[in-house]
Design an enzyme around this catalytic site. Structure first.
Site, PDB file in Angstrom:
ATOM      1  N   GLU A  78     -30.303 -42.548  39.799  1.00 48.87           N
ATOM      2  CA  GLU A  78     -31.417 -42.786  40.717  1.00 48.87           C
ATOM      3  C   GLU A  78     -31.202 -42.078  42.052  1.00 48.87           C
ATOM      4  O   GLU A  78     -32.134 -41.494  42.616  1.00 48.87           O
ATOM      5  CB  GLU A  78     -31.598 -44.288  40.973  1.00 48.87           C
ATOM      6  N   CYS A 109     -28.694 -50.607  40.093  1.00 46.47           N
ATOM      7  CA  CYS A 109     -27.639 -51.385  40.743  1.00 46.47           C
ATOM      8  C   CYS A 109     -28.074 -51.696  42.183  1.00 46.47           C
ATOM      9  O   CYS A 109     -29.084 -51.168  42.656  1.00 46.47           O
ATOM     10  CB  CYS A 109     -26.329 -50.599  40.735  1.00 46.47           C
TER      11      CYS A 109
END
Length: 158
Positions: free
Chosen positions: A57, A85
């Site tokens: 990401e 996360c």
């Protein structure tokens, strides 16, 4: 889910599988979409780049912002092969895309030893109770930068 969403998620998943098969890094992929087009792709590059922040990401966000010439992803959608996360989720919120889609869950990731639960638990604790030694130093000196920011007429707010 519509066909476009499926195709974008398929690409994020394809990237995650390819990353494992090519021995390039962890099993994570992400794409960022704007106006129905993929503008950035990212794969986990933590071990390849010796960079603990090089999650799929984060790599995709950096590429998308570079491509758009901006630090925000207004009008964009993020597709990631796994629930982000805490670091990536924070970065996604800071980037301000319109939507986030994910495939695998954080429980799925924990089952293969990518467990972020301890970070969530640590963040909920007072600083003095965290496992990482943390102490505040020189706040008054550091506040000068904040004062200068507040008074600046040339800042770009975000």
């Amino acid at each position: 889910m519509n066909q476009g969403e499926n195709n974008f998620m398929k690409e994020a998943i394809r990237l995650s599988i390819h990353n494992v098969e090519s021995n390039a890094g962890g099993p994570f992929g992400a794409v960022i979409v704007k106006n129905g087009e993929i503008i950035a792709r990212g794969t986990n590059q933590v071990t390849a780049n010796s960079d603990p922040t090089a999650h799929a990401e984060m790599v995709a966000i950096r590429a998308a912002c570079q491509s758009l010439g901006t630090f925000q992803l207004d009008g964009c959608e993020v597709y990631t092969s796994c629930e982000p996360c805490p670091m990536c989720l924070g970065a996604i919120y800071w980037a301000r895309p319109d939507k986030l889609y994910f495939a695998n869950t954080k429980a799925d990731a924990a089952a293969i030893q990518f467990d972020d639960q301890f970070i969530y638990e640590e963040l909920a604790k007072p600083i003095t109770d965290r496992k990482l030694f943390t102490r505040q130093l020189m706040q008054n000196e550091a506040l000068i930068a904040f004062t200068k920011w507040t008074e600046s007429l040339n800042k770009k707010s975000y």
